[in-house]
Design a protein around this motif. Structure first.
Motif, PDB file in Angstrom:
ATOM      1  N   GLU A   4       0.819  -1.203   0.000  1.00  0.00           N
ATOM      2  CA  GLU A   4       0.000   0.000   0.000  1.00  0.00           C
ATOM      3  C   GLU A   4       0.854   1.254   0.000  1.00  0.00           C
ATOM      4  O   GLU A   4       0.558   2.229  -0.693  1.00  0.00           O
ATOM      5  N   LEU A   5       1.931   1.239   0.764  1.00  0.00           N
ATOM      6  CA  LEU A   5       2.779   2.424   0.869  1.00  0.00           C
ATOM      7  C   LEU A   5       3.675   2.585  -0.351  1.00  0.00           C
ATOM      8  O   LEU A   5       4.142   3.699  -0.637  1.00  0.00           O
ATOM      9  N   LEU A   6       3.927   1.512  -1.084  1.00  0.00           N
ATOM     10  CA  LEU A   6       4.625   1.635  -2.361  1.00  0.00           C
ATOM     11  C   LEU A   6       3.737   2.320  -3.392  1.00  0.00           C
ATOM     12  O   LEU A   6       4.219   3.053  -4.262  1.00  0.00           O
ATOM     13  N   ILE A   7       2.430   2.109  -3.301  1.00  0.00           N
ATOM     14  CA  ILE A   7       1.494   2.779  -4.193  1.00  0.00           C
ATOM     15  C   ILE A   7       1.437   4.266  -3.855  1.00  0.00           C
ATOM     16  O   ILE A   7       1.352   5.117  -4.737  1.00  0.00           O
TER      17      ILE A   7
ATOM     18  N   GLY B 210     -12.905 -14.428  -8.299  1.00  0.00           N
ATOM     19  CA  GLY B 210     -13.711 -15.327  -7.480  1.00  0.00           C
ATOM     20  C   GLY B 210     -14.352 -14.570  -6.336  1.00  0.00           C
ATOM     21  O   GLY B 210     -14.956 -13.513  -6.519  1.00  0.00           O
ATOM     22  N   GLU B 211     -14.192 -15.077  -5.107  1.00  0.00           N
ATOM     23  CA  GLU B 211     -14.763 -14.437  -3.923  1.00  0.00           C
ATOM     24  C   GLU B 211     -13.766 -13.518  -3.224  1.00  0.00           C
ATOM     25  O   GLU B 211     -14.049 -13.000  -2.140  1.00  0.00           O
ATOM     26  N   ASP B 212     -12.597 -13.311  -3.830  1.00  0.00           N
ATOM     27  CA  ASP B 212     -11.575 -12.473  -3.197  1.00  0.00           C
ATOM     28  C   ASP B 212     -12.001 -11.000  -3.182  1.00  0.00           C
ATOM     29  O   ASP B 212     -12.760 -10.549  -4.043  1.00  0.00           O
ATOM     30  N   HIS B 213     -11.491 -10.269  -2.187  1.00  0.00           N
ATOM     31  CA  HIS B 213     -11.681  -8.821  -2.172  1.00  0.00           C
ATOM     32  C   HIS B 213     -10.971  -8.202  -3.376  1.00  0.00           C
ATOM     33  O   HIS B 213      -9.950  -8.706  -3.847  1.00  0.00           O
ATOM     34  N   THR B 214     -11.498  -7.097  -3.870  1.00  0.00           N
ATOM     35  CA  THR B 214     -10.840  -6.354  -4.940  1.00  0.00           C
ATOM     36  C   THR B 214     -10.799  -4.881  -4.558  1.00  0.00           C
ATOM     37  O   THR B 214     -11.702  -4.370  -3.884  1.00  0.00           O
ATOM     38  N   ARG B 215      -9.749  -4.199  -4.969  1.00  0.00           N
ATOM     39  CA  ARG B 215      -9.611  -2.762  -4.776  1.00  0.00           C
ATOM     40  C   ARG B 215      -8.957  -2.182  -6.029  1.00  0.00           C
ATOM     41  O   ARG B 215      -7.969  -2.723  -6.522  1.00  0.00           O
ATOM     42  N   GLY B 216      -9.473  -1.083  -6.515  1.00  0.00           N
ATOM     43  CA  GLY B 216      -8.923  -0.482  -7.710  1.00  0.00           C
ATOM     44  C   GLY B 216      -7.472  -0.072  -7.540  1.00  0.00           C
ATOM     45  O   GLY B 216      -6.662  -0.228  -8.456  1.00  0.00           O
ATOM     46  N   ARG B 217      -7.099   0.444  -6.371  1.00  0.00           N
ATOM     47  CA  ARG B 217      -5.736   0.926  -6.161  1.00  0.00           C
ATOM     48  C   ARG B 217      -4.710  -0.202  -6.226  1.00  0.00           C
ATOM     49  O   ARG B 217      -3.549   0.038  -6.525  1.00  0.00           O
ATOM     50  N   TRP B 218      -5.141  -1.451  -5.970  1.00  0.00           N
ATOM     51  CA  TRP B 218      -4.193  -2.569  -6.043  1.00  0.00           C
ATOM     52  C   TRP B 218      -3.657  -2.756  -7.452  1.00  0.00           C
ATOM     53  O   TRP B 218      -2.599  -3.347  -7.643  1.00  0.00           O
ATOM     54  N   LEU B 219      -4.402  -2.246  -8.440  1.00  0.00           N
ATOM     55  CA  LEU B 219      -3.911  -2.334  -9.822  1.00  0.00           C
ATOM     56  C   LEU B 219      -2.605  -1.566  -9.982  1.00  0.00           C
ATOM     57  O   LEU B 219      -1.815  -1.863 -10.873  1.00  0.00           O
TER      58      LEU B 219
ATOM     59  N   ASP C 179     -11.830   3.902  -7.250  1.00  0.00           N
ATOM     60  CA  ASP C 179     -10.440   4.346  -7.246  1.00  0.00           C
ATOM     61  C   ASP C 179     -10.027   4.757  -8.653  1.00  0.00           C
ATOM     62  O   ASP C 179     -10.569   4.268  -9.648  1.00  0.00           O
ATOM     63  N   SER C 180      -9.037   5.638  -8.719  1.00  0.00           N
ATOM     64  CA  SER C 180      -8.440   6.021  -9.996  1.00  0.00           C
ATOM     65  C   SER C 180      -6.932   5.909  -9.889  1.00  0.00           C
ATOM     66  O   SER C 180      -6.340   6.289  -8.869  1.00  0.00           O
ATOM     67  N   VAL C 181      -6.319   5.373 -10.931  1.00  0.00           N
ATOM     68  CA  VAL C 181      -4.869   5.195 -10.981  1.00  0.00           C
ATOM     69  C   VAL C 181      -4.377   5.767 -12.298  1.00  0.00           C
ATOM     70  O   VAL C 181      -5.004   5.571 -13.343  1.00  0.00           O
ATOM     71  N   LEU C 182      -3.258   6.478 -12.261  1.00  0.00           N
ATOM     72  CA  LEU C 182      -2.667   7.016 -13.479  1.00  0.00           C
ATOM     73  C   LEU C 182      -1.438   6.195 -13.844  1.00  0.00           C
ATOM     74  O   LEU C 182      -0.534   6.023 -13.033  1.00  0.00           O
TER      75      LEU C 182
ATOM     76  N   ARG D 207       5.328   4.120 -15.098  1.00  0.00           N
ATOM     77  CA  ARG D 207       5.182   4.593 -13.730  1.00  0.00           C
ATOM     78  C   ARG D 207       3.695   4.644 -13.392  1.00  0.00           C
ATOM     79  O   ARG D 207       2.841   4.777 -14.274  1.00  0.00           O
ATOM     80  N   VAL D 208       3.406   4.571 -12.101  1.00  0.00           N
ATOM     81  CA  VAL D 208       2.015   4.554 -11.676  1.00  0.00           C
ATOM     82  C   VAL D 208       1.863   5.395 -10.422  1.00  0.00           C
ATOM     83  O   VAL D 208       2.777   5.476  -9.595  1.00  0.00           O
ATOM     84  N   SER D 209       0.708   6.048 -10.297  1.00  0.00           N
ATOM     85  CA  SER D 209       0.426   6.847  -9.107  1.00  0.00           C
ATOM     86  C   SER D 209      -1.074   6.875  -8.874  1.00  0.00           C
ATOM     87  O   SER D 209      -1.869   6.611  -9.787  1.00  0.00           O
ATOM     88  N   VAL D 210      -1.464   7.191  -7.651  1.00  0.00           N
ATOM     89  CA  VAL D 210      -2.873   7.356  -7.333  1.00  0.00           C
ATOM     90  C   VAL D 210      -3.368   8.630  -8.010  1.00  0.00           C
ATOM     91  O   VAL D 210      -2.662   9.645  -8.051  1.00  0.00           O
ATOM     92  N   ALA D 211      -4.572   8.579  -8.562  1.00  0.00           N
ATOM     93  CA  ALA D 211      -5.121   9.719  -9.295  1.00  0.00           C
ATOM     94  C   ALA D 211      -6.554   9.970  -8.847  1.00  0.00           C
ATOM     95  O   ALA D 211      -7.022   9.405  -7.850  1.00  0.00           O
ATOM     96  N   SER D 212      -7.245  10.827  -9.564  1.00  0.00           N
ATOM     97  CA  SER D 212      -8.663  11.083  -9.332  1.00  0.00           C
ATOM     98  C   SER D 212      -9.366  11.096 -10.680  1.00  0.00           C
ATOM     99  O   SER D 212      -8.721  11.110 -11.737  1.00  0.00           O
ATOM    100  N   GLU D 213     -10.684  11.100 -10.660  1.00  0.00           N
ATOM    101  CA  GLU D 213     -11.439  11.075 -11.908  1.00  0.00           C
ATOM    102  C   GLU D 213     -11.279  12.363 -12.712  1.00  0.00           C
ATOM    103  O   GLU D 213     -11.665  12.416 -13.886  1.00  0.00           O
ATOM    104  N   SER D 214     -10.687  13.387 -12.103  1.00  0.00           N
ATOM    105  CA  SER D 214     -10.450  14.637 -12.831  1.00  0.00           C
ATOM    106  C   SER D 214      -9.064  14.676 -13.467  1.00  0.00           C
ATOM    107  O   SER D 214      -8.747  15.604 -14.215  1.00  0.00           O
ATOM    108  N   THR D 215      -8.243  13.654 -13.195  1.00  0.00           N
ATOM    109  CA  THR D 215      -6.906  13.598 -13.785  1.00  0.00           C
ATOM    110  C   THR D 215      -7.019  13.374 -15.289  1.00  0.00           C
ATOM    111  O   THR D 215      -7.731  12.482 -15.740  1.00  0.00           O
ATOM    112  N   THR D 216      -6.324  14.193 -16.061  1.00  0.00           N
ATOM    113  CA  THR D 216      -6.401  14.072 -17.520  1.00  0.00           C
ATOM    114  C   THR D 216      -5.423  13.018 -18.026  1.00  0.00           C
ATOM    115  O   THR D 216      -4.342  12.834 -17.480  1.00  0.00           O
TER     116      THR D 216
END
Length: 224
Positions: free
Chosen positions: A28-31, A107-116, A148-151, A160-169
């Protein structure tokens, strides 16, 4: 903190990060830096007292540091130290080893967008400065999934990857479930529906040229 009591580099590393949940906290902290509440929400199943214990242990060993964020956040924010960021390479390699196991779906596992964000680190080859320039297509991609949004940025410096928002172009916007997005990014690993990809014709061409460079592109699932 438990110890294997062995004069071995691997054993001593596991003394620090081998406890249950510890590596996922590092993921999580690497993200990106996170507040305690964000970490707890991003780690479904972890007890709040156990998360507090793991964070305290990681701070005491110099892997994690924390600071008070100014208003309007006004919360304790956790991040990796320089030494802690050194865990990126081994954890990405471990994730690459496990990527084929994702072919069977969520399957039945938890999912989170940021894990991508971490999946992207594992899916694409490391940038080699000796090459002078990246062999990967240049494209910017915003991924919107499960609140979640990821750039994702691919250019001469690699991916490279970073956490983003839906307003990120971005040139490309990819939407769908985590499973659909992963299947698309991985070059169609596994069977099932794919994410929706929106952008200009040229940007879409470059995006799929990028997914064609994924380390899993065309690879069969293994370890089943």
């Amino acid at each position: 903190m438990k110890s294997y009591g062995e004069f071995c580099a691997l054993a001593r590393a596991l003394d620090l990060v081998g406890d249950r949940w510890t590596m996922l906290i590092v993921r999580e902290l690497l993200i990106g830096p996170s507040r305690y509440s964000d970490l707890h929400r991003s780690l479904p199943g972890i007890a709040t007292n156990l998360l507090a214990t793991r964070l305290r242990d990681l701070e005491e060993t110099g892997i994690v540091e924390s600071s008070d964020a100014p208003a309007p956040v006004s919360a304790r924010v956790y991040s990796l130290t320089e030494w802690g960021r050194g865990l990126r390479a081994p954890l990405v390699e471990l994730a690459r080893w496990g990527v084929p196991l994702m072919a069977s779906g969520a399957g039945e596992d938890h999912t989170r967008g940021r894990w991508l964000g971490f999946a992207i680190m594992a899916l694409f080859p490391n940038h080699d400065p000796a090459q002078g320039s990246s062999l990967l297509p240049t494209v910017t991609v915003r991924i919107d999934t499960e609140a979640d949004s990821v750039l994702m940025v691919s250019d001469t410096a690699g991916v490279r990857v970073s956490v983003a928002s839906e307003s990120t172009t971005a040139e490309i916007v990819v939407t769908g479930s985590s499973e659909e997005v992963f299947r698309t990014l991985s070059g169609h690993l596994g069977n099932g529906e794919h994410a929706r990809v929106a952008g200009t014709t040229d940007a879409v061409r470059r995006f799929f040229a990028l997914t064609g460079k994924a380390l899993t592109s065309g690879a069969p699932a293994t370890g089943q």
